[in-house]
Design a protein around this motif. Structure first.
Motif, PDB file in Angstrom:
ATOM      1  N   THR A   9      46.014  51.036  34.783  1.00  0.00           N
ATOM      2  CA  THR A   9      44.565  51.082  34.585  1.00  0.00           C
ATOM      3  C   THR A   9      44.222  51.925  33.365  1.00  0.00           C
ATOM      4  OG1 THR A   9      44.158  50.739  36.937  1.00  0.00           O
ATOM      5  CG2 THR A   9      42.388  51.753  35.682  1.00  0.00           C
TER       6      THR A   9
ATOM      7  N   GLN B  39      39.360  47.540  38.155  1.00  0.00           N
ATOM      8  CA  GLN B  39      39.946  47.682  39.482  1.00  0.00           C
ATOM      9  C   GLN B  39      38.855  48.125  40.469  1.00  0.00           C
ATOM     10  OE1 GLN B  39      43.213  50.443  39.441  1.00  0.00           O
ATOM     11  NE2 GLN B  39      43.865  49.928  41.499  1.00  0.00           N
TER      12      GLN B  39
ATOM     13  N   ASP C  64      42.164  43.654  36.176  1.00  0.00           N
ATOM     14  CA  ASP C  64      42.885  44.733  36.855  1.00  0.00           C
ATOM     15  C   ASP C  64      42.908  44.426  38.357  1.00  0.00           C
ATOM     16  OD1 ASP C  64      44.170  47.070  37.551  1.00  0.00           O
ATOM     17  OD2 ASP C  64      42.852  48.383  36.372  1.00  0.00           O
ATOM     18  N   GLU C  65      44.002  43.887  38.800  1.00  0.00           N
ATOM     19  CA  GLU C  65      44.208  43.504  40.204  1.00  0.00           C
ATOM     20  C   GLU C  65      43.140  42.544  40.713  1.00  0.00           C
ATOM     21  OE1 GLU C  65      45.350  46.676  42.745  1.00  0.00           O
ATOM     22  OE2 GLU C  65      46.507  47.658  41.180  1.00  0.00           O
TER      23      GLU C  65
HETATM   24 MG   LIG Z   1      45.120  50.947  38.565  1.00  0.00          MG
END
Ligand SMILES: [Mg+2]
Ligand SMILES: Nc1ncnc2c1ncn2[C@@H]1O[C@H](COP(=O)(O)OP(=O)(O)OP(=O)(O)O)[C@@H](O)[C@H]1O
Lengths: 321, 263
Positions: A52, A92, A168-169
């Motif tokens: 991140t 995220q 991010d994810e």
């Molecule tokens: Mg992260």
């Protein structure tokens, strides 16, 4: 379309020895990588590895301590305004959509990203359909489930994608069927010409869907390549997985086990193909002694490479038995 | 069908300039209004209750309130409602965003950051005005006032809200911990209400405190608003306007700097 043709040229994304220190902690330590337009690039690594932190520097939410981030002719560190226009970003963290209807907020984001009204509307409908979230299109964000919120977030970021799309994810909390739909749309972002940088914990899904990937651990990039190039070293090896009787300690390992990790009651052993027979014998003996409940022998996957390199299992480490 | 939508995803050159700023400002104002949609009616109603309640409450201090004093207090209350929105409500909304972790996305949007501050200012103005009007209308009815509204009310209100909102916005963004932000807002509002001559004349303060207030914006906010709503209650508000313009400009610069900064 004409813009697109005119703007052909070298639009590769480059990170060069990017280092980010938080006090004494080096969250990123000399990370160098590049992503071509059209490429889907996976970023893997355990919690706290620095994934991140890396992507936040690209979009200008953090400033690198040293190093370079460039996209085509643009210096993304010097010119955060350009960075925000050229890159779209799914954080995220939560998306601020509580008081919006799903369709409205996807559309509004497309407009903010500079899309023309009619085209944004068409593309909004396309995303809603492709992710199969039509039944929630008119629902307020505050009433959406976690997974649908995530899908709406993904649609917001992809509705009018930048040259770089940072995710991010994105698959967190999403059900398996829609996760497949989401991965299809990730591939389509590549087809549209975006360079996709995708952070994930799901090694097996990433293996199927990314063109190249990097593994980050403790701020350092420790491996990079295609999934098969990363697995090359594990050629000729097998994974022997044991599900231990809950609470039972890991048994003494025979010499032929080359590498071993335990998560919960799940013990993963990497062995050579030539030791398959003795390996099965060992596993059966452990079951007979009431030490293990189950075993499975299979080809090594990217997961095993990941475990060997980071000493961690990925999020679905237990699900592969 | 996909081909049609897809074909129109053109990659833009990097945009800049006044047209881009203005368009971004419009989008971000829509965004802010949209994201307050659920809260907006409640916030506005609350402001009106606070403003109206305050206007009624001050009457309880007096048996018979002289008209001049009633005018003074009513206009003071109007100023207080504006300051409260900027310095208390605004920062708390920012804190909510921070607690929810939603700034990562908002601040990755491809708009000039200053348009986000400007949109914030616009929305705060929309929130603040009904409370002020409620306070004045109720005071007008309760104390039989004669308000003389002059066009100067527009710059007076805008400068007051601008300064208060931008100060609140800047410190809410500069302070990383939402808890601390909320504590500071509480402290600030008490200090302002207690030690700035808004609801009472500066002569009531000790000399040094009155001198300090000459250089703070709060009594000047009261002066310009009072001058725009009444006749003969205050005069010579030229200096007050100058002070407020300077404060608005400085707080705008500080706010722009705070939100443009990267760790
Ligand atoms: Mg992260
Ligand atoms: N603002 C910050 N201040 C101090 N330390 C930070 C900050 N942000 C991140 N860190 C630290 O930097 C390291 C990397 O964090 P980062 O969030 O990049 O990890 P990650 O790889 O994204 O992890 P996860 O998979 O859990 O999301 C961690 O040790 C984290 O505690």
């Amino acid at each position: 379309m004409t813009d697109r043709l005119e703007s052909e040229g070298d639009w590769r994304f480059h990170a060069r020895t990017v280092t980010k220190a938080f006090g004494d902690l080096l969250a990123n330590d000399g990370i160098t990588l590049q992503i071509r337009p059209g490429e889907v690039y996976g970023l893997l690594g355990p919690n706290g590895a620095g994934k991140t932190t890396l992507v936040k520097q690209i979009i200008g939410l953090l400033k690198p301590t040293s190093g370079e981030l460039t996209l085509g002719p643009y210096d993304l560190i010097e010119d955060p305004d350009a960075a925000r226009q050229l890159c779209s970003y799914l954080p995220q963290a939560q998306m601020p959509i509580d008081s919006f209807r799903a369709r409205d907020v996807i559309r509004l984001t497309g407009m903010i990203r500079g899309g023309e009204s009619g085209a944004v509307t068409a593309r909004t409908n396309e995303m809603i359909e492709a992710l199969d979230i039509g039944e929630w299109a008119e629902t307020l964000g505050i009433k959406l489930s976690g997974g649908v919120k995530r899908l709406v977030g993904f649609a917001m970021v992809s509705v009018w994608p930048g040259r770089v799309v940072i995710l991010d994810e994105p698959t967190n909390d999403v059900d398996p069927r829609r996760r497949r739909l989401l991965w299809e749309q990730v591939r389509r972002l590549g087809d549209l010409g975006s360079a996709v940088l995708l952070v994930t914990h799901n090694v097996l899904e990433a293996e199927k869907s990314v063109d190249r990937l990097a593994i980050i651990n403790e701020g350092r990039l420790i491996a990079e390549g295609t999934s098969s190039s990363l697995k090359a070293e594990d050629r000729g090896r097998l994974r022997l997985q044991l599900m231990m009787v809950p609470g039972h300690p890991t048994p003494e390992l025979p010499d032929f086990v080359q590498h071993n990790t335990r998560v919960g009651n799940n013990v993963m052993n990497v062995i050579s193909e030539t030791d398959a027979t003795v390996g099965i014998g060992w596993a059966q003996e452990l079951m007979a002694r009431g030490v293990a409940e189950e075993y499975a022998l299979g080809a090594t996957t990217l997961e095993d490479v990941y475990i060997r390199l980071t000493g961690h299992t990925s999020s679905n480490g237990n699900a592969t038995l | 069908m996909t081909s049609m939508a897809t074909a129109s995803i053109a990659v833009h050159p990097v945009r800049s300039g006044p047209a881009h700023w203005l368009q971004s400002y419009v989008h971000m104002t829509r965004w802010e209004l949209g994201s307050l949609r659920l809260l907006l009616p409640l916030i506005v109603a609350l402001q009106m209750v606070i403003g109206g309640g305050f206007a009624l409450g001050i009457g309880l201090f007096f048996d018979e309130i002289p008209v001049r004093n009633a005018l003074f207090l009513a206009t003071g209350v109007a100023v207080v409602t504006l300051i409260t929105v900027g310095i208390v409500m605004g920062p708390q909304l920012v804190s909510n965003h921070k607690v929810a972790g939603t700034y990562d996305f908002l601040w990755s949007l491809p708009v000039p950051r200053t348009t986000q501050a400007a949109a914030w200012l616009t929305v705060n103005t929309i929130i603040a005005i009904p409370g002020m009007v409620a306070a004045l209308v109720i005071a007008d009815w309760r104390y039989d006032l004669t308000l003389q509204v002059s066009p100067a009310i527009v710059p007076a209100v805008l400068l007051t809200i601008g300064t208060a909102t931008l100060i609140g916005y800047a410190f809410a963004h500069a302070i990383p911990k939402p808890m601390i932000t909320n504590m500071i807002t509480q402290l600030l509002i008490f200090v302002i209400l207690g030690f700035s001559p808004i609801n009472f004349p500066p002569e009531n303060l000790p000399g040094w405190l009155a001198a300090v207030n000459e250089w703070l914006p709060f009594q000047h906010m009261a002066a310009v608003i009072r001058a725009a709503l009444t006749e003969g209650l205050v005069d010579n508000v030229g200096r007050s306007y100058v002070v407020l313009v300077v404060y608005t400009a400085i707080s705008a610069l500080v706010a722009a700097w705070v939100i443009g900064r990267r760790d």
